[in-house]
Design a protein around this motif. Sequence first.
Motif, PDB file in Angstrom:
ATOM      1  N   LYS A  52      -3.224  -1.343  -4.742  1.00 55.64           N
ATOM      2  CA  LYS A  52      -4.579  -1.463  -4.201  1.00 55.64           C
ATOM      3  C   LYS A  52      -4.813  -2.921  -3.843  1.00 55.64           C
ATOM      4  CE  LYS A  52      -6.476   2.427  -6.757  1.00 55.64           C
ATOM      5  NZ  LYS A  52      -7.452   2.893  -7.791  1.00 55.64           N
ATOM      6  N   ILE A  53      -5.147  -3.141  -2.565  1.00 55.87           N
ATOM      7  CA  ILE A  53      -5.315  -4.514  -2.079  1.00 55.87           C
ATOM      8  C   ILE A  53      -6.800  -4.816  -1.948  1.00 55.87           C
ATOM      9  CG2 ILE A  53      -4.655  -6.156  -0.291  1.00 55.87           C
ATOM     10  CD1 ILE A  53      -2.254  -4.867  -1.649  1.00 55.87           C
ATOM     11  N   ASP A  54      -7.253  -5.867  -2.617  1.00 56.91           N
ATOM     12  CA  ASP A  54      -8.671  -6.267  -2.517  1.00 56.91           C
ATOM     13  C   ASP A  54      -8.865  -7.227  -1.359  1.00 56.91           C
ATOM     14  OD1 ASP A  54      -9.373  -4.740  -4.735  1.00 56.91           O
ATOM     15  OD2 ASP A  54      -8.773  -6.352  -6.116  1.00 56.91           O
ATOM     16  N   ARG A  65       0.828  -1.213   0.000  1.00 57.80           N
ATOM     17  CA  ARG A  65       0.000   0.000   0.000  1.00 57.80           C
ATOM     18  C   ARG A  65       0.860   1.261   0.000  1.00 57.80           C
ATOM     19  NH1 ARG A  65      -4.668  -2.215   4.061  1.00 57.80           N
ATOM     20  NH2 ARG A  65      -6.153  -2.831   2.452  1.00 57.80           N
TER      21      ARG A  65
END
Length: 201
Positions: free
Chosen positions: A199-201, A194
């Motif tokens: 972008k971490i789902d 991050r």
Amino acid sequence: MFQYMDQHYEAVDFSGRDLRYGELIRCTFKRCTFTSSSMEEITINQCRFIECNFRGASLNGSIHTESAYENCNFAEANLFVSEFNHCKMTGSDFAGAQLDGVTLVQGDWSYTNLRQARLAKQAMRGVRFYGADLSDANLEKADLRDCDLTSVIFGKAKLQGADLRGAKMDGIDFKTLVVKGARMDREQAVAFLRSHGAKID
């Protein structure tokens, strides 16, 4: 060999003294000076040092257990293969100190100055380094598991191959870290990604 037990010293100058192989037990030292003193292989148990000056002292091979060194100056001291077991070192300055081979067993090293410290391959699991300055330090392949690294200054520190799993790393600027080969847990890896815009789902 000497042994001091349950003694209290304030503003005493021990500079240049030969204190090798001695034993200090439950003693208190306040604003005392140990500059350039010989303290090789001294054993220190349950003692408290407040604002003491150890600049240039020889402490190689010394063993420190459950002792406190609050706002002490260890600049240019020789701490080669010394051991600190469950010690409180808050606010102490280790600028230019020889720390090769040092052993840190837990303890509180918050707000210490460890800039440029050579701590590669050292086992430091569970040590509290809250707010410490480790900029330019060599921490390659160091065991930092379960350490409190909250708000530590890591500018230009070498962390290649270090084990960071379980360490608290709140307030760390991951963009300044070189972590090639470092071992991280899932939470740290997400924070690292991050910080680099992922972008971490």
